[in-house]
Motif scaffolding. Structure first.
Motif, PDB file in Angstrom:
ATOM      1  N   LEU A 149       0.763  -1.315   0.072  1.00 13.87           N
ATOM      2  CA  LEU A 149       0.002  -0.158   0.039  1.00 13.87           C
ATOM      3  C   LEU A 149       0.816   1.211   0.159  1.00 13.87           C
ATOM      4  O   LEU A 149       2.108   1.226   0.481  1.00 13.87           O
ATOM      5  CB  LEU A 149      -0.943  -0.040   1.221  1.00 13.87           C
ATOM      6  N   PRO A 150       0.205   2.390  -0.268  1.00 11.57           N
ATOM      7  CA  PRO A 150       1.244   3.558  -0.276  1.00 11.57           C
ATOM      8  C   PRO A 150       1.637   3.965   1.101  1.00 11.57           C
ATOM      9  O   PRO A 150       0.716   3.862   1.849  1.00 11.57           O
ATOM     10  CB  PRO A 150       0.135   4.674  -0.780  1.00 11.57           C
ATOM     11  N   PHE A 151       2.735   4.614   1.198  1.00  6.63           N
ATOM     12  CA  PHE A 151       3.111   5.151   2.560  1.00  6.63           C
ATOM     13  C   PHE A 151       3.962   6.388   2.300  1.00  6.63           C
ATOM     14  O   PHE A 151       4.349   6.894   1.478  1.00  6.63           O
ATOM     15  CB  PHE A 151       4.103   3.947   3.191  1.00  6.63           C
ATOM     16  N   ARG A 152       4.120   7.013   3.321  1.00  7.10           N
ATOM     17  CA  ARG A 152       4.945   8.368   3.465  1.00  7.10           C
ATOM     18  C   ARG A 152       5.864   8.285   4.704  1.00  7.10           C
ATOM     19  O   ARG A 152       5.498   7.505   5.695  1.00  7.10           O
ATOM     20  CB  ARG A 152       4.007   9.479   3.536  1.00  7.10           C
ATOM     21  N   VAL A 153       6.872   8.848   4.781  1.00  7.49           N
ATOM     22  CA  VAL A 153       7.743   9.059   6.005  1.00  7.49           C
ATOM     23  C   VAL A 153       8.406  10.641   6.041  1.00  7.49           C
ATOM     24  O   VAL A 153       8.499  11.224   5.099  1.00  7.49           O
ATOM     25  CB  VAL A 153       9.043   8.237   5.580  1.00  7.49           C
ATOM     26  N   PHE A 154       8.077  11.130   7.030  1.00  4.75           N
ATOM     27  CA  PHE A 154       8.423  12.522   7.524  1.00  4.75           C
ATOM     28  C   PHE A 154       9.091  12.449   8.820  1.00  4.75           C
ATOM     29  O   PHE A 154       8.954  11.432   9.755  1.00  4.75           O
ATOM     30  CB  PHE A 154       7.162  13.342   7.292  1.00  4.75           C
ATOM     31  N   GLN A 155       9.628  13.616   9.324  1.00  2.94           N
ATOM     32  CA  GLN A 155      10.289  13.818  10.602  1.00  2.94           C
ATOM     33  C   GLN A 155       9.702  14.973  11.042  1.00  2.94           C
ATOM     34  O   GLN A 155       9.339  16.012  10.277  1.00  2.94           O
ATOM     35  CB  GLN A 155      11.692  14.158  10.301  1.00  2.94           C
ATOM     36  N   THR A 156       9.638  14.962  12.455  1.00  3.42           N
ATOM     37  CA  THR A 156       9.069  16.213  13.104  1.00  3.42           C
ATOM     38  C   THR A 156       9.430  15.853  14.545  1.00  3.42           C
ATOM     39  O   THR A 156       9.372  14.988  15.247  1.00  3.42           O
ATOM     40  CB  THR A 156       7.417  16.352  13.173  1.00  3.42           C
ATOM     41  N   ASP A 157       9.942  17.108  15.258  1.00  3.42           N
ATOM     42  CA  ASP A 157      10.380  17.188  16.593  1.00  3.42           C
ATOM     43  C   ASP A 157      11.188  15.868  16.982  1.00  3.42           C
ATOM     44  O   ASP A 157      10.881  15.364  18.150  1.00  3.42           O
ATOM     45  CB  ASP A 157       9.055  17.375  17.332  1.00  3.42           C
ATOM     46  N   GLY A 158      12.253  15.592  16.397  1.00 11.95           N
ATOM     47  CA  GLY A 158      12.998  14.223  16.632  1.00 11.95           C
ATOM     48  C   GLY A 158      12.330  12.922  16.517  1.00 11.95           C
ATOM     49  O   GLY A 158      12.391  12.120  17.293  1.00 11.95           O
ATOM     50  N   ARG A 159      11.244  12.852  15.769  1.00 15.14           N
ATOM     51  CA  ARG A 159      10.582  11.661  15.448  1.00 15.14           C
ATOM     52  C   ARG A 159      10.718  11.308  13.942  1.00 15.14           C
ATOM     53  O   ARG A 159      10.650  12.216  13.088  1.00 15.14           O
ATOM     54  CB  ARG A 159       9.120  11.748  15.715  1.00 15.14           C
ATOM     55  N   VAL A 160      10.670  10.168  13.607  1.00 16.02           N
ATOM     56  CA  VAL A 160      10.447   9.739  12.111  1.00 16.02           C
ATOM     57  C   VAL A 160       9.162   8.873  12.216  1.00 16.02           C
ATOM     58  O   VAL A 160       8.926   8.015  13.156  1.00 16.02           O
ATOM     59  CB  VAL A 160      11.562   8.595  11.711  1.00 16.02           C
ATOM     60  N   VAL A 161       8.369   9.499  11.267  1.00 18.27           N
ATOM     61  CA  VAL A 161       6.998   9.058  11.427  1.00 18.27           C
ATOM     62  C   VAL A 161       6.808   8.222   9.944  1.00 18.27           C
ATOM     63  O   VAL A 161       7.207   8.578   8.828  1.00 18.27           O
ATOM     64  CB  VAL A 161       5.888  10.009  11.587  1.00 18.27           C
ATOM     65  N   VAL A 162       6.175   6.782  10.110  1.00 16.41           N
ATOM     66  CA  VAL A 162       5.867   6.294   8.962  1.00 16.41           C
ATOM     67  C   VAL A 162       4.448   5.854   8.900  1.00 16.41           C
ATOM     68  O   VAL A 162       3.859   5.180   9.909  1.00 16.41           O
ATOM     69  CB  VAL A 162       6.641   4.847   8.578  1.00 16.41           C
ATOM     70  N   ASP A 163       3.654   6.551   7.888  1.00 13.81           N
ATOM     71  CA  ASP A 163       2.373   6.151   7.798  1.00 13.81           C
ATOM     72  C   ASP A 163       1.925   5.168   6.736  1.00 13.81           C
ATOM     73  O   ASP A 163       2.633   5.639   5.524  1.00 13.81           O
ATOM     74  CB  ASP A 163       1.575   7.603   7.656  1.00 13.81           C
ATOM     75  N   VAL A 164       1.182   4.104   6.697  1.00 11.67           N
ATOM     76  CA  VAL A 164       0.644   3.176   5.606  1.00 11.67           C
ATOM     77  C   VAL A 164      -0.487   3.435   5.562  1.00 11.67           C
ATOM     78  O   VAL A 164      -1.468   3.102   6.196  1.00 11.67           O
ATOM     79  CB  VAL A 164       1.345   1.942   5.952  1.00 11.67           C
ATOM     80  N   ALA A 165      -1.080   3.870   4.197  1.00 15.17           N
ATOM     81  CA  ALA A 165      -2.425   3.947   4.120  1.00 15.17           C
ATOM     82  C   ALA A 165      -3.330   2.853   4.064  1.00 15.17           C
ATOM     83  O   ALA A 165      -2.695   1.687   3.779  1.00 15.17           O
ATOM     84  CB  ALA A 165      -2.610   4.628   2.469  1.00 15.17           C
ATOM     85  N   HIS A 166      -4.645   2.852   4.262  1.00 18.03           N
ATOM     86  CA  HIS A 166      -5.525   1.724   4.460  1.00 18.03           C
ATOM     87  C   HIS A 166      -5.600   1.131   2.803  1.00 18.03           C
ATOM     88  O   HIS A 166      -6.313   0.153   3.000  1.00 18.03           O
ATOM     89  CB  HIS A 166      -6.726   2.063   5.138  1.00 18.03           C
TER      90      HIS A 166
END
Length: 194
Positions: A171-188
């Motif tokens: 599935l599609p996913f995105r990765v981004f950084q914010t305030d000392g975090r790495v975030v991985v979102d995977v779409a439904h």
């Protein structure tokens, strides 16, 4: 009199049908608006960012959202100004960094996630995150998630932490950084339907 009664009954039925149609049309609009809110355009190709340094990993946590499932890597002491590197890509099989051993990961597809934050403090060598090779991530339970199926700790090797994330499908996913975090979102889904 009978004709008036028939005509009146026909008008009442027609009015009810119009009201039901209007109600159904009104119900479609919010659903369409909700689906539009889930459009991602993220794609499923590899995503990378170069690191500015290697700060220890503090924790990994997950969460469920309306349009995607999320995994967050909290990096100790990193701020919004710090660039935490990453490389995230779909793989057919997860191989542990360093040893090259295969790590089984449940799900229809596997994301191989590398974050430039070791599970130990580079200065002292002390453990900063209690992940164990081939085991599920400590404290992370993805039961009941719409997209996530399994998590596996790969390794912490040469300043990076590797995690295998089993998902329902590629599935599609995105990765981004914010305030000392790495975030991985995977779409439904690919088509923006919840």
């Amino acid at each position: 009199m009978r004709r008036w009664g028939t005509a009146l009954a026909a008008m009442v039925l027609a009015g009810g049908t119009l009201a039901a149609t209007a109600g159904a049309a009104g119900a479609v609009a919010p659903a369409a608006a909700e689906a539009a809110a889930c459009e991602t355009g993220w794609g499923s190709g590899e995503k990378t960012a170069q690191p500015a340094g290697h700060t220890p990993l503090g924790s990994i946590r997950t969460g469920r959202h309306a349009c995607y499932d999320r995994m967050v890597f909290d990096v100790k002491g990193a701020t919004a100004a710090d660039r935490v590197g990453y490389r995230v890509a779909y793989v057919d099989t997860l191989y542990q960094d360093g040893s090259g051993e295969e790590i089984p990961v449940g799900g229809g597809a596997i994301l191989d996630i590398h974050v430039a934050a070791p599970s130990y403090d580079p200065g002292t060598g002390g453990e900063s995150y209690p992940g164990r090779a081939r085991k599920p991530l400590p404290g992370v339970n993805v039961a009941g998630y719409q997209t996530f199926r399994d998590t596996r700790f790969g390794a912490s090797f040469e300043g990076e932490t590797q995690v295998g994330l089993g998902v329902r499908a590629r599935l599609p996913f995105r990765v981004f950084q914010t305030d000392g975090r790495v975030v991985v979102d995977v779409a439904h889904s690919w088509n923006a339907v919840r």
